[in-house]
Structure formats: structure tokens, C-alpha cells
Write a protein that holds these residues in place. Structure first.
Motif, PDB file in Angstrom:
ATOM      1  N   THR A  23       0.853  -1.188   0.000  1.00 30.65           N
ATOM      2  CA  THR A  23       0.000   0.000   0.000  1.00 30.65           C
ATOM      3  C   THR A  23       0.889   1.237   0.000  1.00 30.65           C
ATOM      4  OG1 THR A  23      -0.116   0.058   2.417  1.00 30.65           O
ATOM      5  CG2 THR A  23      -1.808  -1.231   1.260  1.00 30.65           C
ATOM      6  N   GLU A  24       0.254   2.397  -0.067  1.00 31.67           N
ATOM      7  CA  GLU A  24       1.018   3.651  -0.050  1.00 31.67           C
ATOM      8  C   GLU A  24       1.806   3.805   1.241  1.00 31.67           C
ATOM      9  OE1 GLU A  24       1.291   5.960  -2.483  1.00 31.67           O
ATOM     10  OE2 GLU A  24       0.139   4.642  -3.796  1.00 31.67           O
ATOM     11  N   SER A  25       1.206   3.435   2.367  1.00 28.57           N
ATOM     12  CA  SER A  25       1.865   3.648   3.653  1.00 28.57           C
ATOM     13  C   SER A  25       2.744   2.477   4.082  1.00 28.57           C
ATOM     14  CB  SER A  25       0.813   3.909   4.740  1.00 28.57           C
ATOM     15  OG  SER A  25      -0.054   2.790   4.855  1.00 28.57           O
ATOM     16  N   LEU A  26       2.500   1.289   3.526  1.00 32.09           N
ATOM     17  CA  LEU A  26       3.255   0.110   3.932  1.00 32.09           C
ATOM     18  C   LEU A  26       3.735  -0.631   2.680  1.00 32.09           C
ATOM     19  CD1 LEU A  26       4.091  -2.004   6.129  1.00 32.09           C
ATOM     20  CD2 LEU A  26       1.878  -3.084   5.714  1.00 32.09           C
ATOM     21  N   SER A  27       5.031  -0.847   2.606  1.00 31.01           N
ATOM     22  CA  SER A  27       5.580  -1.574   1.470  1.00 31.01           C
ATOM     23  C   SER A  27       6.764  -2.405   1.961  1.00 31.01           C
ATOM     24  CB  SER A  27       6.017  -0.606   0.375  1.00 31.01           C
ATOM     25  OG  SER A  27       6.539  -1.326  -0.710  1.00 31.01           O
ATOM     26  N   LEU A  28       6.625  -3.731   1.910  1.00 26.28           N
ATOM     27  CA  LEU A  28       7.724  -4.587   2.351  1.00 26.28           C
ATOM     28  C   LEU A  28       8.896  -4.527   1.384  1.00 26.28           C
ATOM     29  CD1 LEU A  28       5.844  -7.788   3.567  1.00 26.28           C
ATOM     30  CD2 LEU A  28       6.863  -5.988   4.947  1.00 26.28           C
ATOM     31  N   PHE A  29       8.589  -4.551   0.097  1.00 23.77           N
ATOM     32  CA  PHE A  29       9.633  -4.534  -0.916  1.00 23.77           C
ATOM     33  C   PHE A  29       9.232  -3.588  -2.038  1.00 23.77           C
ATOM     34  CE2 PHE A  29       9.795  -8.745   1.031  1.00 23.77           C
ATOM     35  CZ  PHE A  29      11.110  -8.751   1.467  1.00 23.77           C
ATOM     36  N   THR A  30      10.223  -3.201  -2.807  1.00 23.25           N
ATOM     37  CA  THR A  30       9.987  -2.377  -3.981  1.00 23.25           C
ATOM     38  C   THR A  30      10.444  -3.156  -5.210  1.00 23.25           C
ATOM     39  OG1 THR A  30      12.167  -1.345  -3.919  1.00 23.25           O
ATOM     40  CG2 THR A  30      10.416  -0.283  -2.632  1.00 23.25           C
ATOM     41  N   SER A  31      10.295  -2.549  -6.363  1.00 25.67           N
ATOM     42  CA  SER A  31      10.734  -3.232  -7.577  1.00 25.67           C
ATOM     43  C   SER A  31      12.240  -3.447  -7.584  1.00 25.67           C
ATOM     44  CB  SER A  31      10.309  -2.427  -8.811  1.00 25.67           C
ATOM     45  OG  SER A  31      10.879  -1.139  -8.760  1.00 25.67           O
ATOM     46  N   ARG A  32      12.974  -2.666  -6.822  1.00 23.63           N
ATOM     47  CA  ARG A  32      14.435  -2.832  -6.755  1.00 23.63           C
ATOM     48  C   ARG A  32      14.867  -3.804  -5.664  1.00 23.63           C
ATOM     49  NH1 ARG A  32      17.015   1.030  -9.833  1.00 23.63           N
ATOM     50  NH2 ARG A  32      15.726   2.796 -10.432  1.00 23.63           N
ATOM     51  N   THR A  33      14.069  -3.981  -4.622  1.00 28.89           N
ATOM     52  CA  THR A  33      14.490  -4.841  -3.504  1.00 28.89           C
ATOM     53  C   THR A  33      13.854  -6.225  -3.524  1.00 28.89           C
ATOM     54  OG1 THR A  33      12.771  -3.942  -2.053  1.00 28.89           O
ATOM     55  CG2 THR A  33      14.938  -2.859  -2.010  1.00 28.89           C
ATOM     56  N   ILE A  34      12.938  -6.497  -4.445  1.00 26.19           N
ATOM     57  CA  ILE A  34      12.290  -7.813  -4.490  1.00 26.19           C
ATOM     58  C   ILE A  34      13.292  -8.896  -4.887  1.00 26.19           C
ATOM     59  CG2 ILE A  34      11.490  -7.699  -6.879  1.00 26.19           C
ATOM     60  CD1 ILE A  34       9.480  -9.111  -3.937  1.00 26.19           C
ATOM     61  N   VAL A  35      14.409  -8.509  -5.461  1.00 24.15           N
ATOM     62  CA  VAL A  35      15.428  -9.482  -5.855  1.00 24.15           C
ATOM     63  C   VAL A  35      16.034 -10.178  -4.636  1.00 24.15           C
ATOM     64  CG1 VAL A  35      17.391  -7.884  -5.934  1.00 24.15           C
ATOM     65  CG2 VAL A  35      17.349  -9.858  -7.422  1.00 24.15           C
ATOM     66  N   PHE A  36      16.090  -9.529  -3.498  1.00 20.34           N
ATOM     67  CA  PHE A  36      16.698 -10.133  -2.310  1.00 20.34           C
ATOM     68  C   PHE A  36      15.907 -11.329  -1.785  1.00 20.34           C
ATOM     69  CE2 PHE A  36      18.304  -5.684  -2.181  1.00 20.34           C
ATOM     70  CZ  PHE A  36      19.603  -5.989  -2.557  1.00 20.34           C
ATOM     71  N   PRO A  37      14.578 -11.240  -1.627  1.00 18.09           N
ATOM     72  CA  PRO A  37      13.860 -12.465  -1.236  1.00 18.09           C
ATOM     73  C   PRO A  37      13.889 -13.528  -2.331  1.00 18.09           C
ATOM     74  CG  PRO A  37      12.319 -10.639  -1.476  1.00 18.09           C
ATOM     75  CD  PRO A  37      13.697 -10.076  -1.598  1.00 18.09           C
ATOM     76  N   ALA A  38      13.994 -13.111  -3.590  1.00 17.75           N
ATOM     77  CA  ALA A  38      14.087 -14.096  -4.669  1.00 17.75           C
ATOM     78  C   ALA A  38      15.389 -14.888  -4.568  1.00 17.75           C
ATOM     79  CB  ALA A  38      13.973 -13.412  -6.025  1.00 17.75           C
ATOM     80  N   ILE A  39      16.481 -14.209  -4.250  1.00 19.98           N
ATOM     81  CA  ILE A  39      17.755 -14.904  -4.067  1.00 19.98           C
ATOM     82  C   ILE A  39      17.718 -15.758  -2.803  1.00 19.98           C
ATOM     83  CG2 ILE A  39      20.217 -14.556  -3.595  1.00 19.98           C
ATOM     84  CD1 ILE A  39      20.031 -12.080  -5.457  1.00 19.98           C
ATOM     85  N   ALA A  40      17.139 -15.241  -1.731  1.00 14.48           N
ATOM     86  CA  ALA A  40      17.016 -16.008  -0.489  1.00 14.48           C
ATOM     87  C   ALA A  40      16.158 -17.259  -0.690  1.00 14.48           C
ATOM     88  CB  ALA A  40      16.433 -15.134   0.616  1.00 14.48           C
ATOM     89  N   HIS A  41      15.261 -17.191  -1.644  1.00 13.15           N
ATOM     90  CA  HIS A  41      14.389 -18.319  -1.969  1.00 13.15           C
ATOM     91  C   HIS A  41      15.201 -19.548  -2.371  1.00 13.15           C
ATOM     92  CE1 HIS A  41      11.161 -20.232  -4.501  1.00 13.15           C
ATOM     93  NE2 HIS A  41      10.489 -19.952  -3.400  1.00 13.15           N
ATOM     94  N   LEU A  42      16.378 -19.336  -2.940  1.00 11.64           N
ATOM     95  CA  LEU A  42      17.252 -20.437  -3.345  1.00 11.64           C
ATOM     96  C   LEU A  42      17.744 -21.266  -2.158  1.00 11.64           C
ATOM     97  CD1 LEU A  42      19.348 -18.618  -6.081  1.00 11.64           C
ATOM     98  CD2 LEU A  42      17.517 -20.281  -6.422  1.00 11.64           C
TER      99      LEU A  42
END
Length: 127
Positions: A23-42
């Protein structure tokens, strides 16, 4: 069958989370930081190998496998859904439709390739 149930339940929850957390006030990740959970997914790959080889202890417990499958589902669902939400905003407006179509195509190709790899490994292992 129970592991599939836990994975699919986690996947459903994971796919619902970006709608609640982006949401506007709450954002866990952005388009630039979503790569970190994707790598951690490995990290799930070696953990699943350890669980498959374990004969005693916590890793050998069925409950651990259920929690692990659920966690994999939540993380997979969240990452896929968040990426599908972020990507069109990263391109120019006239390319957004094509971006969505390309993402859907490559998601399906990836699922197909993963299924083929699983069948090939099953054949190699003789199961």
C-alpha cells in the motif's frame, strides 16, 4: 498429498500478501528490492536436500517438512505475485501490456521447464 496441501495453502496466502502489504503507507519490498527475497528463496534447495537425507532429529520430522513446504509456498507465492505487480510499472506506458504478456509467457515456460527437470531427475534416480 499432505505436503502438496501445505504448499498450495502457503502459495495461496503468499499470493494474497502483496495485496495487503503493498500500500502507499506500507511496502515490504519495492521493484528494486524484491530481488533479495528471490535470491534467499534459493536457500530452500539445500534445506530440502537435507530433509530428504535426514534419518533422525528435527529434519526427519514430518512436521518440519510440512512447515518447510508451507514456507516455500508463502515465499514463492509472494515473490511471483509481487514481481507481476512491480514489473509493468518499470517500463514505459506503451510497453506495459507487452510486459505483462511476456511475464506470463516466461512464467509458464519456467513452470514447464521445472516439470520437465523434475521428471528427468526422477528418471535418473530410478523412481
Amino acid at each position: 498429498v499432505i505436503l502438496v496441501f501445505f504448499y498450495n495453502t502457503g502459495d495461496l496466502i503468499g499470493k494474497s500478501l502483496p495485496g495487503w502489504t503493498q500500500t502507499e503507507s506500507l511496502s515490504l519490498f519495492t521493484s528494486r528490492t524484491i530481488v533479495f527475497p528471490a535470491i534467499a528463496h534459493l536457500c530452500f534447495v539445500p534445506v530440502f536436500f537435507m530433509v530428504a537425507q535426514a534419518t533422525e532429529g528435527v529434519l526427519a520430522a514430518d512436521q518440519f517438512a510440512f512447515v518447510l513446504a508451507f514456507a516455500l509456498g508463502v515465499m514463492t507465492g509472494y515473490i511471483v505475485c509481487a514481481c507481476m505487480m512491480f514489473a509493468p510499472s518499470c517500463v514505459e506506458e506503451h510497453e506495459q501490456v507487452m510486459c505483462g504478456q511476456m511475464m506470463s509467457l516466461f512464467l509458464m515456460v519456467g513452470l514447464f521447464a521445472g516439470s520437465l527437470l523434475g521428471m528427468f531427475l526422477s528418471f535418473l534416480l530410478g523412481q
